[in-house]
Enzyme design. Structure first.
Site, PDB file in Angstrom:
ATOM      1  N   ARG A   1       1.044  -1.244   0.100  1.00 59.67           N
ATOM      2  CA  ARG A   1       0.021  -0.091  -0.042  1.00 59.67           C
ATOM      3  C   ARG A   1       0.822   1.146   0.004  1.00 59.67           C
ATOM      4  O   ARG A   1       0.552   2.411  -0.515  1.00 59.67           O
ATOM      5  CB  ARG A   1      -0.917  -0.076   1.245  1.00 59.67           C
TER       6      ARG A   1
ATOM      7  N   CYS B   1      -0.961   6.367   8.902  1.00 66.70           N
ATOM      8  CA  CYS B   1      -1.344   5.120   8.245  1.00 66.70           C
ATOM      9  C   CYS B   1      -2.550   5.062   7.428  1.00 66.70           C
ATOM     10  O   CYS B   1      -2.398   6.387   6.714  1.00 66.70           O
ATOM     11  CB  CYS B   1      -1.450   4.135   9.556  1.00 66.70           C
TER      12      CYS B   1
END
Length: 283
Positions: free
Chosen positions: A176, A236
């Site tokens: 990611r 995050c």
């Protein structure tokens, strides 16, 4: 009380008048699990359930935004958490959501907060007692406080790309971070904040789910190019696993750490924010 306590320590402290145990399990939507239902079915005796899904600013444009200090204090009072409490938090979540609860409690003024190493999974594996149903604690006063120095906004993170005063460390998995895997949330770009570094939160744990010791944690951050002498901003997907980075750094004695609460949910949804793909650019 240390910031990380063992199941043996907790078992020996059970019943102490100032001890409060908190189940802060929160699952990602795609996990198809219900943290509250799991708590009601089986939890550590005496534990109350902290609903992280409710501990948000419902008016904020970004999901999972931190609540106001007043809302947080009100919810903690209702749970029986307050001034003078020794609070031990655990979870049974793949995203280690108890670290988010730890961060919020410290942000909003709690003084004595710990995580249970290995969580309820380790407690169960050792055959320790469990309870079911809802637990109630006597309402307790919680002094409202908020330390805004522990938070960073999108504007501050944007300015930091130029100033490089702080290191941004991203807790998402490498695919990611690099943009190789698309984001699950609709409308989010792939990639990462320019100049950020990548320490996937899963690398902070041993195979049995316990936290790595401080020396091993230091190696994880150093191997990722993080300079532990400089201040850090954690990020995050939505502000949960970034708190794992903050807790790991705390275990190493490093507390000049702040949270970009909006994280990639905010950054990746804004077409005007700069984005990078590929490996982290080491300083």
């Amino acid at each position: 009380m240390d910031s990380l306590v063992t199941t043996e320590w907790l078992a020996n402290e059970m019943g102490a008048s100032d001890l409060r145990i908190v189940d802060a399990t929160k699952h990602l939507a795609e996990a198809g699990r219900d943290g509250r239902a799991e708590y009601l079915a089986a939890h550590i005796p005496g534990a109350v359930f902290m609903d992280l899904g409710d501990l948000v600013d419902a008016e904020a444009p970004i999901e999972n935004t931190l609540p106001s200090a007043a809302k947080f204090a009100s919810r903690m009072q209702a749970l029986g958490l307050g001034d003078g409490s020794r609070i031990v938090i655990y979870d049974d979540s793949a995203v280690k959501s108890s670290a988010r609860a730890w961060f919020m409690l410290r942000l909003f003024g709690a003084q004595n907060v710990a995580l249970l190493d290995g969580g309820i999974a380790k407690w169960k594996a050792e055959g320790r007692p469990l309870a079911s149903g809802e637990e109630k604690q006597r309402r307790r006063h919680y002094t409202t406080w908020s330390d805004e120095s522990q938070l960073r906004s999108k504007a501050q993170v944007l300015a930091n790309i130029e100033s490089k005063a702080e290191q941004v460390v991203d807790a998402r998995g490498k695919p990611r971070f690099t943009g190789a895997d698309p984001e699950v949330r609709p409308g989010l770009a792939s990639g990462h904040i320019p100049c950020s570094l990548n320490v996937p939160f899963a690398t902070l744990f041993n195979p049995d789910g316990t936290w790595k010791d401080p020396a091993d944690l230091r190696a994880v951050f150093s191997d990722a190019g993080v300079d532990l002498t400089r201040p850090i901003v954690t990020s995050c997907g939505s502000g949960v696993t970034a708190c794992c980075l903050a807790f790991a750094l705390h275990l190493m004695g490093k507390d000049d750490v702040s949270l970009y609460d909006g994280s990639w949910t905010e950054w990746g949804a804004d077409p005007d924010t700069p984005k990078e793909t590929g490996e982290a650019r080491r300083p």
